[in-house]
Scaffold this motif. Sequence first.
Motif, PDB file in Angstrom:
ATOM      1  N   SER A 140      -1.032   0.640 -18.293  1.00  0.00           N
ATOM      2  CA  SER A 140       0.221   1.351 -18.087  1.00  0.00           C
ATOM      3  C   SER A 140       0.276   1.912 -16.672  1.00  0.00           C
ATOM      4  CB  SER A 140       0.349   2.502 -19.087  1.00  0.00           C
ATOM      5  OG  SER A 140      -0.595   3.523 -18.785  1.00  0.00           O
ATOM      6  N   GLU A 141       1.460   2.323 -16.268  1.00  0.00           N
ATOM      7  CA  GLU A 141       1.620   2.915 -14.939  1.00  0.00           C
ATOM      8  C   GLU A 141       0.800   4.192 -14.820  1.00  0.00           C
ATOM      9  OE1 GLU A 141       5.176   4.378 -11.866  1.00  0.00           O
ATOM     10  OE2 GLU A 141       5.673   3.496 -13.812  1.00  0.00           O
ATOM     11  N   THR A 144      -2.791   3.169 -14.286  1.00  0.00           N
ATOM     12  CA  THR A 144      -2.942   2.632 -12.933  1.00  0.00           C
ATOM     13  C   THR A 144      -3.009   3.737 -11.900  1.00  0.00           C
ATOM     14  OG1 THR A 144      -1.779   0.596 -13.505  1.00  0.00           O
ATOM     15  CG2 THR A 144      -1.901   1.158 -11.177  1.00  0.00           C
ATOM     16  N   ASN A 145      -2.068   4.671 -11.986  1.00  0.00           N
ATOM     17  CA  ASN A 145      -2.030   5.766 -11.017  1.00  0.00           C
ATOM     18  C   ASN A 145      -3.296   6.612 -11.073  1.00  0.00           C
ATOM     19  OD1 ASN A 145       0.508   4.964 -10.155  1.00  0.00           O
ATOM     20  ND2 ASN A 145       1.600   6.388 -11.499  1.00  0.00           N
ATOM     21  N   THR A 148      -6.452   4.916  -9.432  1.00  0.00           N
ATOM     22  CA  THR A 148      -6.477   4.653  -7.996  1.00  0.00           C
ATOM     23  C   THR A 148      -7.490   5.527  -7.258  1.00  0.00           C
ATOM     24  OG1 THR A 148      -4.156   3.958  -8.039  1.00  0.00           O
ATOM     25  CG2 THR A 148      -5.078   4.575  -5.911  1.00  0.00           C
ATOM     26  N   GLN A 181      -2.233  -5.745  -3.840  1.00  0.00           N
ATOM     27  CA  GLN A 181      -0.959  -5.839  -4.534  1.00  0.00           C
ATOM     28  C   GLN A 181      -0.516  -7.289  -4.586  1.00  0.00           C
ATOM     29  OE1 GLN A 181       2.346  -3.597  -2.913  1.00  0.00           O
ATOM     30  NE2 GLN A 181       3.120  -3.250  -4.962  1.00  0.00           N
ATOM     31  N   SER A 186       2.611  -6.228  -8.922  1.00  0.00           N
ATOM     32  CA  SER A 186       1.548  -5.663  -9.741  1.00  0.00           C
ATOM     33  C   SER A 186       0.372  -5.317  -8.843  1.00  0.00           C
ATOM     34  CB  SER A 186       1.092  -6.674 -10.794  1.00  0.00           C
ATOM     35  OG  SER A 186       2.145  -7.021 -11.644  1.00  0.00           O
ATOM     36  N   SER A 187      -0.157  -4.137  -8.994  1.00  0.00           N
ATOM     37  CA  SER A 187      -1.358  -3.796  -8.238  1.00  0.00           C
ATOM     38  C   SER A 187      -2.552  -4.024  -9.131  1.00  0.00           C
ATOM     39  CB  SER A 187      -1.310  -2.335  -7.784  1.00  0.00           C
ATOM     40  OG  SER A 187      -1.460  -1.463  -8.861  1.00  0.00           O
ATOM     41  N   HIS A 214      -3.024  -3.997 -13.720  1.00  0.00           N
ATOM     42  CA  HIS A 214      -2.341  -2.734 -13.493  1.00  0.00           C
ATOM     43  C   HIS A 214      -0.936  -2.991 -12.978  1.00  0.00           C
ATOM     44  CE1 HIS A 214      -6.189  -0.497 -13.748  1.00  0.00           C
ATOM     45  NE2 HIS A 214      -6.630  -1.674 -13.384  1.00  0.00           N
ATOM     46  N   ARG A 215       0.067  -2.493 -13.689  1.00  0.00           N
ATOM     47  CA  ARG A 215       1.458  -2.737 -13.327  1.00  0.00           C
ATOM     48  C   ARG A 215       1.996  -1.630 -12.427  1.00  0.00           C
ATOM     49  NH1 ARG A 215       2.572  -7.944 -13.850  1.00  0.00           N
ATOM     50  NH2 ARG A 215       2.152  -8.726 -15.934  1.00  0.00           N
ATOM     51  N   ARG A 216       2.662  -2.023 -11.378  1.00  0.00           N
ATOM     52  CA  ARG A 216       3.354  -1.062 -10.543  1.00  0.00           C
ATOM     53  C   ARG A 216       4.647  -1.726 -10.047  1.00  0.00           C
ATOM     54  NH1 ARG A 216      -0.074   1.978  -6.365  1.00  0.00           N
ATOM     55  NH2 ARG A 216      -0.569   3.056  -8.290  1.00  0.00           N
ATOM     56  N   SER A 217       5.751  -1.044 -10.180  1.00  0.00           N
ATOM     57  CA  SER A 217       7.032  -1.623  -9.771  1.00  0.00           C
ATOM     58  C   SER A 217       7.070  -1.840  -8.271  1.00  0.00           C
ATOM     59  CB  SER A 217       8.193  -0.667 -10.166  1.00  0.00           C
ATOM     60  OG  SER A 217       8.200  -0.460 -11.561  1.00  0.00           O
TER      61      SER A 217
END
Length: 219
Positions: A140-141, A144-145, A148, A181, A186-187, A214-217
């Motif tokens: 999830s976001e 992922t966050n 980091t 990225q 997606s990162s 890891h999903r990131r917009s």
Amino acid sequence: MARNGIYHHPKLSALGLAKLGNGLSTSEFIQACVNVELLQSPLDIAISILFSNPELASNRPHTAAIVTNDHIYPSEIINPQQYNRVRELATIISKQGQASSTGGWATITDSVDKDGNPLYFEFDLADHKVGDRLLEYKCSEMTTNAATAPNGGAMQTASNDTELQNQTCSVNQGKTASEHQDNNGSSSITVRRAYATGVKGVEPTAPQYTVFRHRRSPA
């Protein structure tokens, strides 16, 4: 530390038992460290996610121990900042609930090829048989966050560890930690662990051969 005999098990520290070894014999303390490894928790999931980073991962037990215990999740006594980063990631994972097909700390989906076709095991591996679905965890976001900072911390110290030269997949001396990225936004901090036959920190019912993504917009 894992390689010099001065070892403070981070799980024991997390349980308030950082000084347990002071009251035990060497053999008893070793057994306590072995036993605490059987405890699987959101913390183990956090460590597994970070260990799957191709810059840190290794299928060599000794190297894996150094990476895990000296860089990814060192004792609070050794590196309190990194210790707290990983604990925070574990807390975020716990708050989101177990990974499932509908969400949680990650969404479990079929792993597919470039054409979108599901992938299947082509040979027996551990508990998996030919024809079993190959699954992936899309973090999830929030996960992922939260991953980091500890990922960067582990990368920074591992990059400066001469003991890891040519031992992990691609740790380079003095390399700055960075996040890759993909073109789709997606990162990816972690990738497929092709060699893993028993990924620690993943729920017993989950597949042992997975892709962490890891999903990131896109910006």
